[in-house]
Motif scaffolding. Structure first.
Motif, mmCIF file in Angstrom:
data_model
loop_
_atom_site.group_PDB
_atom_site.id
_atom_site.type_symbol
_atom_site.label_atom_id
_atom_site.label_comp_id
_atom_site.label_asym_id
_atom_site.label_seq_id
_atom_site.Cartn_x
_atom_site.Cartn_y
_atom_site.Cartn_z
ATOM 1 N N HIS A 76 0.763 -1.080 -0.230
ATOM 2 C CA HIS A 76 -0.055 0.061 -0.033
ATOM 3 C C HIS A 76 0.725 1.420 0.122
ATOM 4 O O HIS A 76 0.363 2.215 -0.724
ATOM 5 C CB HIS A 76 -0.979 0.015 1.184
ATOM 6 C CG HIS A 76 -2.056 -1.177 1.109
ATOM 7 N ND1 HIS A 76 -2.950 -1.224 0.223
ATOM 8 C CD2 HIS A 76 -2.069 -2.308 1.748
ATOM 9 C CE1 HIS A 76 -3.554 -2.465 0.384
ATOM 10 N NE2 HIS A 76 -2.960 -2.856 1.453
ATOM 11 N N ARG A 131 -7.505 9.188 2.335
ATOM 12 C CA ARG A 131 -7.429 7.579 2.596
ATOM 13 C C ARG A 131 -6.988 7.055 3.765
ATOM 14 O O ARG A 131 -7.148 6.025 4.374
ATOM 15 C CB ARG A 131 -7.167 7.162 0.922
ATOM 16 C CG ARG A 131 -7.871 7.009 -0.171
ATOM 17 C CD ARG A 131 -7.128 6.787 -1.462
ATOM 18 N NE ARG A 131 -8.009 6.698 -2.512
ATOM 19 C CZ ARG A 131 -8.736 7.589 -3.159
ATOM 20 N NH1 ARG A 131 -8.192 8.926 -3.003
ATOM 21 N NH2 ARG A 131 -9.430 6.831 -4.266
ATOM 22 N N VAL A 132 -5.705 7.578 4.288
ATOM 23 C CA VAL A 132 -5.301 7.152 5.427
ATOM 24 C C VAL A 132 -6.233 7.331 6.394
ATOM 25 O O VAL A 132 -6.547 6.573 7.552
ATOM 26 C CB VAL A 132 -3.926 8.234 5.671
ATOM 27 C CG1 VAL A 132 -3.523 7.874 7.251
ATOM 28 C CG2 VAL A 132 -2.771 8.207 4.641
ATOM 29 N N CYS A 147 -8.856 4.643 6.256
ATOM 30 C CA CYS A 147 -8.004 3.327 6.632
ATOM 31 C C CYS A 147 -8.301 3.266 8.154
ATOM 32 O O CYS A 147 -8.368 2.262 8.747
ATOM 33 C CB CYS A 147 -6.813 3.357 6.217
ATOM 34 S SG CYS A 147 -5.692 2.178 6.920
ATOM 35 N N PHE A 203 2.815 1.922 6.817
ATOM 36 C CA PHE A 203 1.561 1.466 6.833
ATOM 37 C C PHE A 203 1.665 0.065 7.273
ATOM 38 O O PHE A 203 0.781 -0.454 8.419
ATOM 39 C CB PHE A 203 0.521 1.593 5.916
ATOM 40 C CG PHE A 203 0.477 3.188 5.452
ATOM 41 C CD1 PHE A 203 -0.162 4.030 6.559
ATOM 42 C CD2 PHE A 203 0.901 3.618 4.357
ATOM 43 C CE1 PHE A 203 -0.272 5.527 6.170
ATOM 44 C CE2 PHE A 203 0.844 5.059 4.046
ATOM 45 C CZ PHE A 203 0.273 5.808 5.186
ATOM 46 N N CYS A 214 -0.424 1.995 11.033
ATOM 47 C CA CYS A 214 -1.621 1.532 11.339
ATOM 48 C C CYS A 214 -1.949 0.701 12.726
ATOM 49 O O CYS A 214 -2.734 0.850 13.541
ATOM 50 C CB CYS A 214 -2.082 0.476 10.131
ATOM 51 S SG CYS A 214 -2.251 1.288 8.737
ATOM 52 N N LEU A 254 -6.356 2.211 1.906
ATOM 53 C CA LEU A 254 -5.347 3.374 1.414
ATOM 54 C C LEU A 254 -5.039 3.340 -0.019
ATOM 55 O O LEU A 254 -4.714 4.415 -0.456
ATOM 56 C CB LEU A 254 -3.826 2.772 2.063
ATOM 57 C CG LEU A 254 -3.834 2.506 3.823
ATOM 58 C CD1 LEU A 254 -2.639 2.013 4.077
ATOM 59 C CD2 LEU A 254 -3.574 4.191 4.068
ATOM 60 N N THR A 255 -5.529 2.305 -0.470
ATOM 61 C CA THR A 255 -5.218 2.665 -2.221
ATOM 62 C C THR A 255 -6.454 2.284 -2.946
ATOM 63 O O THR A 255 -6.421 2.128 -4.054
ATOM 64 C CB THR A 255 -4.169 1.579 -2.683
ATOM 65 O OG1 THR A 255 -4.566 0.236 -2.079
ATOM 66 C CG2 THR A 255 -2.777 1.941 -2.206
#
Length: 465
Positions: A11, A144-145, A148, A237, A245, A260-261
């Motif tokens: 990721h 996105r972070v 997540c 991550f 994370c 994340l992606t």
């Protein structure tokens, strides 16, 4: 930078490949136009924040420590180094609870991103198209972070403006500097290890305003470090021990690394960034909207009701439903009962409604005692997408009870404001600092950013001459 073997960086690498490969011509036209409005809003917030007490403290402190005079401190005639200008300007954007947020990602983006990019433009030079592209890189990765990490991240006490915003700043700067994939991976690693910010600051501490500025500064520095071969955590991550994370969550079931992606290049999270039209924390906006909706149906004032009950998610209750104590402007703007009392007494909750006297205003303090914020387990169970949803009950002295449910606030991604409202907000804020002609030129320059040859012009237009 040699690649380390025998570990998963799927990721981190996916993010880095997206950011390093992002080009202006890959951006959908609606994303370009939305980003310009988001940037204009952030500039207005940063200009207004220039003369707030906490901003001036930073300006004075850093001026005495930093002899570099390269990058603009917005709304002033001062200049600092790129990193310190990013710190101050990020603080100013976040300085009065006016700036954007991505609701699912639970993160302010403009405050972390824009100060870093203006600093790069003044330090290195950057075209308007490249500036816009770098901003989109930041606005895509930061949320996105946050997604997540889920709302549990803020629920357990981390302040995402600092802890998540730093990734937006780092990725925006990496794109602005033209870093390749490997360098961008290291910029991510620098961001993750410098991530910080505690929600206890919401109870009155000035430092709450600084978290986004710190993110802007450290994200910028991380990208500069990576450019010059200082290695970061390459699987920041994914790493099981000490990775972002696992360290910033309580357990593996409280984050989803796939987010994340997910959808990079197809689903544009930039379009899901929301803007504020109240000068208070986003978690309170739906309740304020609900009350104004009820007032349109049944006009009422402070003397007409016995109590107001706001039913919301557990995150909303914890974030803004605590017992108010007059311990500073931050506490006032982050306390929902105080903001509801302000709306009922003043008719608005914008910049003119908050001053030193307001914090201890006996009328507001007496009225807020009639407001209760409680958890509705049914709303909590709907998950992070509905964390701002509220059901507001107003119990009137004549025995009537009116109720209104609001899922998303005005200015949110599902109720995004028209350009005219966003321009109006910018002008109301910028007018406090800039002369009319300069304000108008800044507005027009941002709205036509694609045609700007040198984005350093933005720094010039943000300077008080």
């Amino acid at each position: 930078m040699a690649k380390q073997e025998n570990f998963d960086d799927t990721h981190s690498r996916g993010i880095a490949q997206f950011v390093a490969g992002l080009r202006y011509d890959k951006l959908p036209s609606e994303v370009r136009e939305r980003t310009k409005l988001l940037l204009l809003d952030a500039f207005g917030c940063g200009l207004y924040g220039a003369h707030l007490e906490w901003s001036r403290i930073l300006q004075r402190t850093l001026k005495n420590m930093d002899a570099t005079r390269a990058c603009t401190v917005w709304g002033t005639s001062e200049k600092l180094s790129a990193s310190n200008a990013a710190l101050v300007n990020g603080t100013q954007v976040q300085g009065f609870e006016l700036d954007d947020a991505h609701h699912r990602g639970v993160v302010h983006l403009g405050a972390a991103t824009l100060p870093a990019l203006v600093a790069v433009a003044q330090d290195r030079g950057l075209s308007g198209k490249d500036f816009l592209t770098a901003a989109v890189a930041a606005y895509e990765i930061g949320p996105r972070v946050g997604i997540c990490m889920t709302p549990d991240h803020i629920g357990q006490g981390w302040h995402p403006a600092g802890t998540i915003g730093i990734f937006a700043a780092a990725m925006g700067t990496a794109r602005a500097l033209g870093l390749d994939t490997e360098q961008t991976i290291h910029a991510l690693g620098h961001a993750g290890t410098q991530s910080s910010g505690l929600m206890a600051a919401q109870y009155g501490a000035m430092v709450k305003r600084v978290h986004a500025g710190h993110a802007a500064q450290c994200g910028l520095l991380g990208a500069y470090f990576a450019e010059n071969s200082l290695t970061g955590i390459r699987n920041v991550f994914e790493c099981e021990y000490g990775g972002f994370c696992t360290t910033f969550s309580r357990s593996h079931d409280r984050f989803n690394m796939q987010d994340l992606t997910a959808g990079l290049g197809d689903v544009w999270e930039t379009m899901n960034v929301s803007l504020k039209f109240y000068s208070c924390v986003f978690s309170g906006h739906t309740a304020l909207n609900a009350i104004t909706d009820i007032q349109e149906e049944h006009p009422f004032g402070p003397d007409d009701f016995e109590r107001i009950v706001v039913h919301g998610s557990k995150v909303t209750m914890d974030h803004v439903g605590w017992k108010y104590k007059p311990e500073g402007m931050t506490a006032a703007q982050l306390n929902l009962p105080f903001c509801i009392a302000t709306l009922l007494l003043e008719g608005d909750v914008f910049v003119d409604q908050f001053n030193d006297a307001a914090i201890q205003d006996p009328r507001r303090i007496a009225l807020l005692e009639k407001v209760e914020v409680v958890e509705d387990p049914a709303i909590t169970a709907r998950g992070g997408k509905y964390r701002h949803m509220v059901r507001v009950e107003v119990f009137f002295k004549d025995g009537q009870r009116l109720e209104r449910t609001v899922e998303v606030s005005r200015g949110s991604e599902k109720r995004f404001a028209p350009q005219s409202d966003i321009v109006s907000k910018f002008e109301k804020l910028a007018r406090h600092v800039l002369p009319e002609s300069q304000m108008n030129e800044l507005r027009d320059t941002v709205l036509s950013l694609d045609s700007l040859d040198d984005a350093a012009r933005l720094g010039e237009l943000l300077t008080v001459r």
